[in-house]
Design a protein around this motif. Structure first.
Motif, PDB file in Angstrom:
ATOM      1  N   THR A 111       0.844  -1.212   0.000  1.00 48.29           N
ATOM      2  CA  THR A 111       0.000   0.000   0.000  1.00 48.29           C
ATOM      3  C   THR A 111       0.877   1.259   0.000  1.00 48.29           C
ATOM      4  O   THR A 111       0.445   2.312  -0.457  1.00 48.29           O
ATOM      5  N   GLN A 112       2.122   1.113   0.510  1.00 49.16           N
ATOM      6  CA  GLN A 112       3.028   2.271   0.532  1.00 49.16           C
ATOM      7  C   GLN A 112       3.306   2.757  -0.888  1.00 49.16           C
ATOM      8  O   GLN A 112       3.323   3.946  -1.160  1.00 49.16           O
ATOM      9  N   CYS A 161      -4.268  -3.350   7.123  1.00 51.65           N
ATOM     10  CA  CYS A 161      -3.067  -2.851   6.444  1.00 51.65           C
ATOM     11  C   CYS A 161      -3.462  -1.623   5.655  1.00 51.65           C
ATOM     12  O   CYS A 161      -4.320  -1.721   4.766  1.00 51.65           O
ATOM     13  N   PHE A 162      -2.862  -0.511   5.951  1.00 47.69           N
ATOM     14  CA  PHE A 162      -3.195   0.672   5.146  1.00 47.69           C
ATOM     15  C   PHE A 162      -2.065   1.689   5.211  1.00 47.69           C
ATOM     16  O   PHE A 162      -1.199   1.635   6.089  1.00 47.69           O
ATOM     17  N   SER A 163      -2.100   2.610   4.251  1.00 47.69           N
ATOM     18  CA  SER A 163      -1.142   3.722   4.236  1.00 47.69           C
ATOM     19  C   SER A 163      -1.943   5.002   4.121  1.00 47.69           C
ATOM     20  O   SER A 163      -2.935   5.052   3.387  1.00 47.69           O
ATOM     21  N   GLY A 185       2.459   4.113   7.017  1.00 45.05           N
ATOM     22  CA  GLY A 185       1.873   2.793   6.729  1.00 45.05           C
ATOM     23  C   GLY A 185       1.722   2.021   8.029  1.00 45.05           C
ATOM     24  O   GLY A 185       2.668   1.934   8.820  1.00 45.05           O
ATOM     25  N   ILE A 186       0.541   1.492   8.245  1.00 42.76           N
ATOM     26  CA  ILE A 186       0.290   0.782   9.506  1.00 42.76           C
ATOM     27  C   ILE A 186      -0.173  -0.646   9.193  1.00 42.76           C
ATOM     28  O   ILE A 186      -1.062  -0.859   8.361  1.00 42.76           O
ATOM     29  N   GLY A 187       0.462  -1.595   9.829  1.00 44.12           N
ATOM     30  CA  GLY A 187       0.072  -3.002   9.682  1.00 44.12           C
ATOM     31  C   GLY A 187      -0.244  -3.571  11.057  1.00 44.12           C
ATOM     32  O   GLY A 187       0.582  -3.468  11.979  1.00 44.12           O
ATOM     33  N   GLY A 202       4.021  -7.783  -1.121  1.00 41.17           N
ATOM     34  CA  GLY A 202       5.398  -7.290  -0.909  1.00 41.17           C
ATOM     35  C   GLY A 202       5.426  -6.222   0.171  1.00 41.17           C
ATOM     36  O   GLY A 202       6.072  -5.183  -0.005  1.00 41.17           O
ATOM     37  N   ARG A 221       6.273  -3.911   3.193  1.00 42.39           N
ATOM     38  CA  ARG A 221       7.592  -3.512   3.692  1.00 42.39           C
ATOM     39  C   ARG A 221       7.528  -3.123   5.160  1.00 42.39           C
ATOM     40  O   ARG A 221       6.554  -2.511   5.606  1.00 42.39           O
ATOM     41  N   GLY A 222       8.592  -3.459   5.882  1.00 39.48           N
ATOM     42  CA  GLY A 222       8.723  -3.017   7.266  1.00 39.48           C
ATOM     43  C   GLY A 222       9.878  -2.039   7.380  1.00 39.48           C
ATOM     44  O   GLY A 222      10.464  -1.634   6.361  1.00 39.48           O
ATOM     45  N   ARG A 223      10.206  -1.660   8.592  1.00 44.57           N
ATOM     46  CA  ARG A 223      11.327  -0.735   8.807  1.00 44.57           C
ATOM     47  C   ARG A 223      12.641  -1.439   8.516  1.00 44.57           C
ATOM     48  O   ARG A 223      12.725  -2.659   8.503  1.00 44.57           O
ATOM     49  N   GLY A 280       3.035  -2.787  13.400  1.00 48.41           N
ATOM     50  CA  GLY A 280       4.183  -1.912  13.171  1.00 48.41           C
ATOM     51  C   GLY A 280       3.806  -0.746  12.279  1.00 48.41           C
ATOM     52  O   GLY A 280       2.744  -0.758  11.626  1.00 48.41           O
ATOM     53  N   ILE A 281       4.662   0.250  12.294  1.00 43.71           N
ATOM     54  CA  ILE A 281       4.399   1.480  11.538  1.00 43.71           C
ATOM     55  C   ILE A 281       5.635   1.809  10.714  1.00 43.71           C
ATOM     56  O   ILE A 281       6.764   1.762  11.221  1.00 43.71           O
ATOM     57  N   LEU A 282       5.409   2.122   9.453  1.00 46.29           N
ATOM     58  CA  LEU A 282       6.505   2.495   8.561  1.00 46.29           C
ATOM     59  C   LEU A 282       6.229   3.903   8.040  1.00 46.29           C
ATOM     60  O   LEU A 282       5.154   4.164   7.510  1.00 46.29           O
TER      61      LEU A 282
END
Ligand code: BTN
Length: 334
Positions: free
Chosen positions: A99-100, A141-143, A213-215, A124, A126-128, A195-197
């Motif tokens: 979503t990022q 899951c959203f951005s 982005g929050i998952g 795909g 992504r995390g930090r 987690g948050i990116l």
């Protein structure tokens, strides 16, 4: 005449809106309102039912809205939303790479602040720190696209603000008491639940956009975690023992995030920093920080007014950490 997909979605959303706000409405009345036949209305209602909406019909009353599916698509999220800015534009894809990526493209094309990109499946994610983020079934899951009027170094505060919003939303929707690990992990019972990116585009003195982005692992059952992962990760459902309504959680999270964001813009970071510290599982703990510069151990003593982690190392000096991965020794050494 064939209708475009956009028109179909538009009519579906309008039918839902009418049924939700006006109560039972007959097919004939709906048909008149939208300038189409009763049969066409019936086809739209059939489509909505296939998508998971519960709509009852009776010859005397017409169509009655009963419930929406717990899926993160636009019409469902936008109804009953408590916000003014966040989530007013929702871009939903059943499956995406990340979503990022979509949010970044939209942001660079000028999408308005508060636009969100949601999905059911990320292939795909992504995390930090270049890590992958595995999206479990029935996650949230959203951005979200932000355009804050702040200097680039201040962006460090945004994931902390988002962390407080996530924790407060979980508290409101469940009876759980999440904790925050600096800078932006959400924990329950010493296991990571989300987690948050944060990614951004900036010039020297100006932020163009920030994508948060929050998952969150919401309704994933215990079986979806391998033995190894279940030592370190969990889902809300596992800890709550009941399924958690995902749409309600996302709507609440958007409301909490918008309130904190407005507070940050108007009054600064101070009050939010205090809230973060109350929710923290990091301050007061022995930690190990890993970064490109190597490892550093010490006692986490504070979060400063920039959102940085302050640690006291073994030689007694205070170090300000603005990036890196934090390990809590209490958990990792057991
Ligand atoms: C982390 O814990 O390292 C951050 C995880 C962030 C995951 C979310 S899910 C929605 C958004 N899209 C991504 O690809 N990543 C973030």
């Amino acid at each position: 005449m064939s209708m475009s997909l956009r028109t179909i979605l538009f009519v579906n959303e309008r039918i839902l809106e009418t049924l939700r706000t006006d109560g039972p409405v007959s097919g004939e009345e709906l048909g008149k309102e939208f300038g189409i036949s009763r049969t066409a209305i019936w086809k739209y209602v059939r489509e909505l039912r296939c998508a998971g909406y519960q709509i009852e019909s009776s010859p005397s009353k017409g169509y009655t809205f009963v419930s929406a599916p717990d899926i993160l698509f636009s019409g469902v999220i936008k109804s009953d939303l408590e916000t003014h800015i966040f989530g007013q534009q929702v871009i939903y894809h059943e499956e995406v790479h990340s979503t990022q990526d979509i949010a970044k493209t939209l942001a660079s094309q000028g999408a308005v602040e508060g636009t969100i990109v949601t999905t059911e499946i990320q292939t795909g994610g992504r995390g930090r720190i270049g890590r992958a983020w595995k999206s479990l079934p029935e996650s949230v899951c959203f951005s979200i696209i932000l355009r804050p009027d702040i200097q680039p170094p201040e962006a460090l505060k945004l994931p902390l603000i988002a962390g407080v919003a996530v924790a407060q939303a979980i508290q409101r929707v469940t009876n759980l008491s999440p904790k925050l690990k600096w800078p932006n992990d959400i924990f329950l019972q010493d296991r990571k639940v989300g987690g948050i990116l944060t990614e951004m585009s900036a010039e020297m003195d100006r932020l163009d956009w920030v994508i948060v982005g929050i998952g969150l692992n919401v309704n994933a059952p215990r079986e979806s975690f391998s033995d190894e992962i279940s030592e370190i990760a969990t889902s809300l459902r596992i800890e709550n023992s009941n399924p958690v309504p995902r749409v309600k959680l996302l709507q609440t999270l958007l409301a909490e995030l918008e309130m904190l964001y407005v507070e940050f813009r108007e009054y600064g970071f101070e009050q939010i920093r205090e809230k973060w510290k109350v929710l923290s599982n990091t301050v007061g703990e022995q930690v190990v920080i890993s970064s490109s510069a190597g490892e550093m151990a010490g006692l986490a003593v504070d979060i400063d007014s920039d959102g940085a982690l302050i640690i006291r190392t073994e030689d007694g000096s205070l170090e300000k950490i603005i990036a890196g991965d934090v390990r809590l020794r209490r958990i990792s050494d057991r």
